[in-house]
Design a protein around this motif. Structure first.
Motif, PDB file in Angstrom:
ATOM      1  N   ARG A   1      18.615 -27.693   0.416  1.00 37.69           N
ATOM      2  CA  ARG A   1      18.433 -27.304  -0.997  1.00 37.69           C
ATOM      3  C   ARG A   1      18.828 -25.850  -1.229  1.00 37.69           C
ATOM      4  NH1 ARG A   1      11.807 -27.215  -1.389  1.00 37.69           N
ATOM      5  NH2 ARG A   1      11.474 -25.298  -0.182  1.00 37.69           N
ATOM      6  N   ASP A   2      18.573 -24.978  -0.240  1.00 36.60           N
ATOM      7  CA  ASP A   2      18.963 -23.579  -0.364  1.00 36.60           C
ATOM      8  C   ASP A   2      20.482 -23.451  -0.409  1.00 36.60           C
ATOM      9  OD1 ASP A   2      16.219 -23.053  -0.077  1.00 36.60           O
ATOM     10  OD2 ASP A   2      16.430 -22.856   2.105  1.00 36.60           O
ATOM     11  N   LEU A   3      21.145 -24.214   0.441  1.00 35.16           N
ATOM     12  CA  LEU A   3      22.605 -24.197   0.469  1.00 35.16           C
ATOM     13  C   LEU A   3      23.185 -24.665  -0.859  1.00 35.16           C
ATOM     14  CD1 LEU A   3      25.359 -23.957   1.854  1.00 35.16           C
ATOM     15  CD2 LEU A   3      24.981 -26.240   2.828  1.00 35.16           C
ATOM     16  N   VAL A   4      22.633 -25.741  -1.413  1.00 33.02           N
ATOM     17  CA  VAL A   4      23.140 -26.243  -2.697  1.00 33.02           C
ATOM     18  C   VAL A   4      22.906 -25.220  -3.801  1.00 33.02           C
ATOM     19  CG1 VAL A   4      22.942 -28.066  -4.440  1.00 33.02           C
ATOM     20  CG2 VAL A   4      22.887 -28.656  -2.007  1.00 33.02           C
ATOM     21  N   CYS A   5      21.774 -24.511  -3.746  1.00 36.11           N
ATOM     22  CA  CYS A   5      21.534 -23.443  -4.719  1.00 36.11           C
ATOM     23  C   CYS A   5      22.587 -22.347  -4.584  1.00 36.11           C
ATOM     24  CB  CYS A   5      20.133 -22.879  -4.519  1.00 36.11           C
ATOM     25  SG  CYS A   5      19.660 -21.634  -5.732  1.00 36.11           S
ATOM     26  N   HIS A   6      22.939 -22.028  -3.354  1.00 33.60           N
ATOM     27  CA  HIS A   6      24.008 -21.044  -3.116  1.00 33.60           C
ATOM     28  C   HIS A   6      25.330 -21.530  -3.705  1.00 33.60           C
ATOM     29  CE1 HIS A   6      26.526 -18.123  -1.012  1.00 33.60           C
ATOM     30  NE2 HIS A   6      27.220 -19.121  -0.505  1.00 33.60           N
ATOM     31  N   LEU A   7      25.578 -22.829  -3.632  1.00 37.96           N
ATOM     32  CA  LEU A   7      26.803 -23.390  -4.193  1.00 37.96           C
ATOM     33  C   LEU A   7      26.811 -23.293  -5.720  1.00 37.96           C
ATOM     34  CD1 LEU A   7      27.242 -26.566  -1.943  1.00 37.96           C
ATOM     35  CD2 LEU A   7      28.424 -24.360  -1.754  1.00 37.96           C
ATOM     36  N   VAL A   8      25.640 -23.416  -6.327  1.00 37.33           N
ATOM     37  CA  VAL A   8      25.529 -23.216  -7.773  1.00 37.33           C
ATOM     38  C   VAL A   8      25.984 -21.804  -8.121  1.00 37.33           C
ATOM     39  CG1 VAL A   8      23.889 -22.957  -9.686  1.00 37.33           C
ATOM     40  CG2 VAL A   8      23.705 -24.916  -8.141  1.00 37.33           C
ATOM     41  N   ILE A   9      25.516 -20.834  -7.331  1.00 35.12           N
ATOM     42  CA  ILE A   9      25.903 -19.441  -7.555  1.00 35.12           C
ATOM     43  C   ILE A   9      27.413 -19.279  -7.343  1.00 35.12           C
ATOM     44  CG2 ILE A   9      25.613 -17.077  -6.715  1.00 35.12           C
ATOM     45  CD1 ILE A   9      22.725 -17.913  -5.941  1.00 35.12           C
TER      46      ILE A   9
ATOM     47  N   PHE B   1      24.257 -28.288 -10.329  1.00 37.04           N
ATOM     48  CA  PHE B   1      25.460 -28.074  -9.524  1.00 37.04           C
ATOM     49  C   PHE B   1      26.618 -28.926 -10.047  1.00 37.04           C
ATOM     50  CE2 PHE B   1      28.084 -29.365  -5.803  1.00 37.04           C
ATOM     51  CZ  PHE B   1      28.726 -28.155  -5.639  1.00 37.04           C
ATOM     52  N   ASP B   2      26.339 -30.175 -10.391  1.00 39.98           N
ATOM     53  CA  ASP B   2      27.403 -31.046 -10.887  1.00 39.98           C
ATOM     54  C   ASP B   2      27.950 -30.526 -12.213  1.00 39.98           C
ATOM     55  OD1 ASP B   2      28.913 -33.674 -10.735  1.00 39.98           O
ATOM     56  OD2 ASP B   2      27.886 -33.929 -12.653  1.00 39.98           O
ATOM     57  N   ASP B   3      27.065 -30.048 -13.067  1.00 43.35           N
ATOM     58  CA  ASP B   3      27.467 -29.541 -14.377  1.00 43.35           C
ATOM     59  C   ASP B   3      28.359 -28.310 -14.234  1.00 43.35           C
ATOM     60  OD1 ASP B   3      27.298 -29.895 -17.166  1.00 43.35           O
ATOM     61  OD2 ASP B   3      25.752 -28.363 -17.352  1.00 43.35           O
ATOM     62  N   LEU B   4      27.897 -27.338 -13.466  1.00 38.35           N
ATOM     63  CA  LEU B   4      28.684 -26.126 -13.251  1.00 38.35           C
ATOM     64  C   LEU B   4      29.928 -26.416 -12.416  1.00 38.35           C
ATOM     65  CD1 LEU B   4      25.995 -23.384 -12.561  1.00 38.35           C
ATOM     66  CD2 LEU B   4      27.673 -23.390 -14.407  1.00 38.35           C
ATOM     67  N   GLY B   5      29.777 -27.312 -11.444  1.00 37.59           N
ATOM     68  CA  GLY B   5      30.900 -27.635 -10.572  1.00 37.59           C
ATOM     69  C   GLY B   5      32.066 -28.247 -11.325  1.00 37.59           C
TER      70      GLY B   5
ATOM     71  N   ALA C   1      32.749 -27.766 -14.483  1.00 37.52           N
ATOM     72  CA  ALA C   1      33.341 -26.703 -15.305  1.00 37.52           C
ATOM     73  C   ALA C   1      34.210 -25.777 -14.454  1.00 37.52           C
ATOM     74  CB  ALA C   1      32.242 -25.909 -15.997  1.00 37.52           C
ATOM     75  N   ALA C   2      33.724 -25.430 -13.261  1.00 33.14           N
ATOM     76  CA  ALA C   2      34.498 -24.554 -12.379  1.00 33.14           C
ATOM     77  C   ALA C   2      35.796 -25.221 -11.942  1.00 33.14           C
ATOM     78  CB  ALA C   2      33.664 -24.174 -11.158  1.00 33.14           C
ATOM     79  N   GLY C   3      35.722 -26.502 -11.637  1.00 31.55           N
ATOM     80  CA  GLY C   3      36.924 -27.224 -11.244  1.00 31.55           C
ATOM     81  C   GLY C   3      37.944 -27.282 -12.364  1.00 31.55           C
ATOM     82  N   ARG C   4      37.468 -27.522 -13.577  1.00 36.14           N
ATOM     83  CA  ARG C   4      38.366 -27.581 -14.732  1.00 36.14           C
ATOM     84  C   ARG C   4      38.986 -26.214 -14.997  1.00 36.14           C
ATOM     85  NH1 ARG C   4      42.130 -30.203 -17.262  1.00 36.14           N
ATOM     86  NH2 ARG C   4      42.066 -30.088 -19.541  1.00 36.14           N
ATOM     87  N   ALA C   5      38.187 -25.151 -14.902  1.00 35.77           N
ATOM     88  CA  ALA C   5      38.705 -23.802 -15.118  1.00 35.77           C
ATOM     89  C   ALA C   5      39.789 -23.464 -14.095  1.00 35.77           C
ATOM     90  CB  ALA C   5      37.567 -22.790 -15.039  1.00 35.77           C
ATOM     91  N   ALA C   6      39.604 -23.901 -12.869  1.00 35.21           N
ATOM     92  CA  ALA C   6      40.597 -23.639 -11.823  1.00 35.21           C
ATOM     93  C   ALA C   6      41.903 -24.371 -12.109  1.00 35.21           C
ATOM     94  CB  ALA C   6      40.041 -24.057 -10.462  1.00 35.21           C
ATOM     95  N   GLU C   7      41.796 -25.589 -12.616  1.00 34.23           N
ATOM     96  CA  GLU C   7      42.996 -26.364 -12.950  1.00 34.23           C
ATOM     97  C   GLU C   7      43.797 -25.704 -14.059  1.00 34.23           C
ATOM     98  OE1 GLU C   7      41.848 -30.292 -14.013  1.00 34.23           O
ATOM     99  OE2 GLU C   7      41.115 -30.817 -12.009  1.00 34.23           O
ATOM    100  N   LEU C   8      43.110 -25.100 -15.012  1.00 34.44           N
ATOM    101  CA  LEU C   8      43.770 -24.510 -16.179  1.00 34.44           C
ATOM    102  C   LEU C   8      44.273 -23.087 -15.929  1.00 34.44           C
ATOM    103  CD1 LEU C   8      41.278 -25.678 -18.965  1.00 34.44           C
ATOM    104  CD2 LEU C   8      43.543 -26.630 -18.470  1.00 34.44           C
ATOM    105  N   ALA C   9      43.821 -22.460 -14.860  1.00 30.41           N
ATOM    106  CA  ALA C   9      44.157 -21.058 -14.616  1.00 30.41           C
ATOM    107  C   ALA C   9      45.613 -20.874 -14.205  1.00 30.41           C
ATOM    108  CB  ALA C   9      43.235 -20.490 -13.536  1.00 30.41           C
ATOM    109  N   ASP C  10      46.185 -19.745 -14.613  1.00 32.04           N
ATOM    110  CA  ASP C  10      47.546 -19.376 -14.230  1.00 32.04           C
ATOM    111  C   ASP C  10      47.508 -18.791 -12.815  1.00 32.04           C
ATOM    112  OD1 ASP C  10      50.043 -18.300 -13.848  1.00 32.04           O
ATOM    113  OD2 ASP C  10      49.945 -16.911 -15.552  1.00 32.04           O
ATOM    114  N   PRO C  11      48.182 -19.398 -11.844  1.00 29.50           N
ATOM    115  CA  PRO C  11      48.126 -18.903 -10.463  1.00 29.50           C
ATOM    116  C   PRO C  11      48.559 -17.449 -10.311  1.00 29.50           C
ATOM    117  CG  PRO C  11      49.156 -21.064 -10.537  1.00 29.50           C
ATOM    118  CD  PRO C  11      49.021 -20.600 -11.959  1.00 29.50           C
ATOM    119  N   ALA C  12      49.464 -17.002 -11.181  1.00 28.28           N
ATOM    120  CA  ALA C  12      49.978 -15.632 -11.072  1.00 28.28           C
ATOM    121  C   ALA C  12      49.108 -14.606 -11.788  1.00 28.28           C
ATOM    122  CB  ALA C  12      51.396 -15.566 -11.633  1.00 28.28           C
TER     123      ALA C  12
END
Length: 217
Positions: free
Chosen positions: A35-43, A101-105, A107-118
């Motif tokens: 549970r501590d590890l998953v909390c760290h993943l939320v962060i 974690f699923d909710d933030l995860g 959103a983070a995944g979607r933001a990464a997909e939309l980001a400009d690599p450069a």
């Protein structure tokens, strides 16, 4: 950067598939329960979201490997490790921690997909391209995926491509290649001090130029 989506999706799936009763079991991170590890993943997911909307104007000051070199080893910017278990305990039932974690995860995944690599972003006092920043996080996600399932032999491990990519980055940080005889998983575990090498592995590491274990900043 291409490995970010698959490593992140695999980790999110592994968390979702973790039985509630396993949240009180040890993880592969010394001193932390699952549970501590998953909390760290939320962060971590929050950090991805924050960083991807924190543009930088200057030239990059670090690449994916340089991201992990701690310029201030006695004073990191993240919450103290001791705080994480207290935050994790505050969630109460594992389902709420999983939900956040699923909710933030997602959103983070979607933001990464939309980001400009450069594009350039700023985090922890460093400026990186988005591509380097997300590549650095492949190592984070892959290591923590291994931590999550460390004491659950039947659980799924990170994708082979993620393990290979994380190993390559770890070798860059360590300053030299690890013996080819070591599997990617074992190279990551030994290289970051998550487990001690066996006698045979220690012999393989003799003369290795890599500086081990690697302390990730």
């Amino acid at each position: 950067m291409d490995l970010f989506p698959s490593s992140w999706t695999a980790l999110r799936t592994a968390v979702a598939d973790t039985p509630d009763e396993d949240f009180d079991r040890p993880s592969g991170c010394a001193g932390w329960l699952v549970r501590d590890l998953v909390c760290h993943l939320v962060i971590g997911a929050q950090d991805v979201l924050i960083t991807l909307v924190t543009p930088a104007d200057g030239a990059p000051t670090a690449d994916a490997a340089g991201y992990w070199i701690d310029d201030e080893p006695d004073g990191g910017e993240g919450p103290p490790d001791a705080l994480v278990p207290r935050l994790a305990a505050a969630y109460g039932e594992p389902r709420w921690l999983k939900f956040h974690f699923d909710d933030l995860g997602a959103a983070a995944g979607r933001a990464a997909e939309l980001a400009d690599p450069a594009a350039r972003v700023s985090t922890a006092g460093k400026t990186l391209t988005v591509a380097d920043y997300l590549s650095a996080y492949v190592l984070e996600w892959t290591l923590h995926h291994l931590d999550l399932v460390a004491h659950r032999p039947a659980a799924g491990e990170p994708p082979a491509a993620s393990l290979a990519g994380a190993r390559t980055l770890l070798e860059r940080i360590a300053g030299g290649p690890l013996p080819a005889e070591l599997s990617d998983k074992n190279a990551l575990l030994i290289g970051t001090g998550r487990r001690a090498p066996t006698e045979r592995e220690r012999a393989l590491l003799t003369g290795c130029d890599a500086k081990l274990p690697v302390a990730l900043g």
